[in-house]
Design a protein around this motif. Sequence first.
Motif, PDB file in Angstrom:
ATOM      1  N   LEU A 271     -11.586   7.205   2.537  1.00  0.00           N
ATOM      2  CA  LEU A 271     -10.571   8.110   2.295  1.00  0.00           C
ATOM      3  C   LEU A 271     -10.721   9.522   3.143  1.00  0.00           C
ATOM      4  N   ALA A 272     -11.916   9.749   3.615  1.00  0.00           N
ATOM      5  CA  ALA A 272     -11.932  11.000   4.386  1.00  0.00           C
ATOM      6  C   ALA A 272     -11.358  10.496   5.936  1.00  0.00           C
ATOM      7  N   ILE A 362      -3.646   2.012   5.005  1.00  0.00           N
ATOM      8  CA  ILE A 362      -3.734   1.398   3.821  1.00  0.00           C
ATOM      9  C   ILE A 362      -5.005   0.775   3.266  1.00  0.00           C
ATOM     10  N   ILE A 363      -5.707   1.528   2.018  1.00  0.00           N
ATOM     11  CA  ILE A 363      -6.917   1.080   1.455  1.00  0.00           C
ATOM     12  C   ILE A 363      -6.848   0.182   0.491  1.00  0.00           C
ATOM     13  N   ILE A 364      -7.507  -0.648   0.511  1.00  0.00           N
ATOM     14  CA  ILE A 364      -7.677  -1.807  -0.742  1.00  0.00           C
ATOM     15  C   ILE A 364      -9.223  -1.770  -1.151  1.00  0.00           C
ATOM     16  N   GLY A 385       2.329  -0.867  13.057  1.00  0.00           N
ATOM     17  CA  GLY A 385       1.857   0.413  13.261  1.00  0.00           C
ATOM     18  C   GLY A 385       1.001   0.998  11.877  1.00  0.00           C
ATOM     19  N   SER A 386       0.541  -0.039  11.223  1.00  0.00           N
ATOM     20  CA  SER A 386      -0.278   0.417  10.115  1.00  0.00           C
ATOM     21  C   SER A 386      -1.581  -0.122  10.358  1.00  0.00           C
ATOM     22  N   LYS A 387      -2.651   0.445   9.401  1.00  0.00           N
ATOM     23  CA  LYS A 387      -3.976  -0.094   9.524  1.00  0.00           C
ATOM     24  C   LYS A 387      -4.547  -0.431   7.915  1.00  0.00           C
ATOM     25  N   ILE A 388      -5.132  -1.396   7.658  1.00  0.00           N
ATOM     26  CA  ILE A 388      -5.646  -1.827   6.405  1.00  0.00           C
ATOM     27  C   ILE A 388      -7.103  -1.641   6.404  1.00  0.00           C
ATOM     28  N   VAL A 389      -7.701  -1.359   5.535  1.00  0.00           N
ATOM     29  CA  VAL A 389      -9.223  -1.417   5.245  1.00  0.00           C
ATOM     30  C   VAL A 389      -9.569  -1.892   3.881  1.00  0.00           C
ATOM     31  N   LEU A 390     -10.320  -2.921   4.053  1.00  0.00           N
ATOM     32  CA  LEU A 390     -10.610  -3.653   2.628  1.00  0.00           C
ATOM     33  C   LEU A 390     -12.313  -3.255   2.275  1.00  0.00           C
TER      34      LEU A 390
END
Length: 443
Positions: A271-272, A362-364, A385-390
């Motif tokens: 989140l930070a 994007i945070i999952i 252009g998105s970044k996803i973090v699982l």
Amino acid sequence: MEKIFVLDTNVLLQDPNAIFAFEDNEVVIPAIVLEEIDTKKRNADELGRNARQISRMLDGLRSQGRLYEGISLPSGGSLKVELNHRSFAKLQEVFAEVTSDNRILAVALNYHLEEQEKPHPRPVIIVSKDTLVRIKADVLGLTAQDYLTDRIVNMPDMYTGYLTIHAHPSIIDEFYTYRYLSVSSLNLAYPLHPHEFVILRDEMGTSKSALLKVNAEGKKLEPLFLSNDPVWGIGARNAQQRMALELLLNDDIPIVTLTGKAGTGKTLLTLAAGLMKVEDEHKYKKLLIARPVVPMGKDIGYLPGEKEEKLRPWMQPIYDNLEFLFDTKKSGDIDKILAGLGSIQVEALTYIRGRSIPGQFIIIDEAQNLSKHEIKTIVSRVGEGSKIVLLGDPEQIDHPYLDASSNGLTYVVERFKGQNISGHITLERGERSHLAQLAADLL
């Protein structure tokens, strides 16, 4: 020797293709399994999808013959829907209650007793994801197995994203002199993956050490490009957290996975990093935070109110972290802040399916509660252009048909570890509190 495999319902609901996984052996589906699948087919979740898929597959196989008589499978084996081995007489002596599990066990037991009367009996094996069914089978003298074909990796072998190598001090000196090392200079017997981290320690036992990262091509070891400065007031408290921030803040790595026990800082660090990228650097248009709605313990049922009010109990862990980052003083302040910013969206995963999500961070969270199909659906939503973090803890799963080695998060970690657009770190040290760390270790 040909074997007879009797399948439990949970095997087919976990993997509809399981009927093809037993090579040239006979696969038996008890009639009660079809009834249980029928009760799931109207579900709007993953179980419902799998129930409908296995139903369609069995319907398609009817063209090859009558299922209760047995048909040949492409794998060389055969498939049979069993109607004639349902007698409960032998099982009643041990398990008197006529439950679905016991009816499946009865079919396996009757097959076993029938085979024992033949000159060359075939082994009868019941296959179930349910531990108690396997225990009951053992009590009855039957062979029972877990369904392991869907297992992605054995947990001790799971990719951690970093390793510690003991090297000659001259190699560490070479790194500090030239600010890089060739991977080949370490003479390793195994490959290093892109964006994998390496902790070099002096094999002579001194305190000399270095923290390096494999470059995107997997050929060089380079220093971390970020300083150890705090991100939105959050600084790395251990080496793995620093590695995590390195991946989270690198715009060239669009997919990041973080695993670890409760309290290791997965959600807070992410989140930070997301707030810094969205609010400070404006690299992304929006911060989208989502988690699956899977209850721990007894479900609390339907909730009153609008969508936001219904989601609040499920999303409260996210709001707790946001309140800490924004240093709010009073209850309700975080809602006013989020409404004012407009660039932070907290959603349930239910509302992500079918969307295309470009230009967002994007945070999952709690991704270990997702199946392989669900995780594919989500990651394939990520736009340009998105970044996803699982994020998640593979050892803490609330989904009834998943385990540490077959969930969607583990699937992504193992499948993406060799890709130069991904990075992974397993956080090991709890930083929430000494009590939280003890609880994670001892309980």
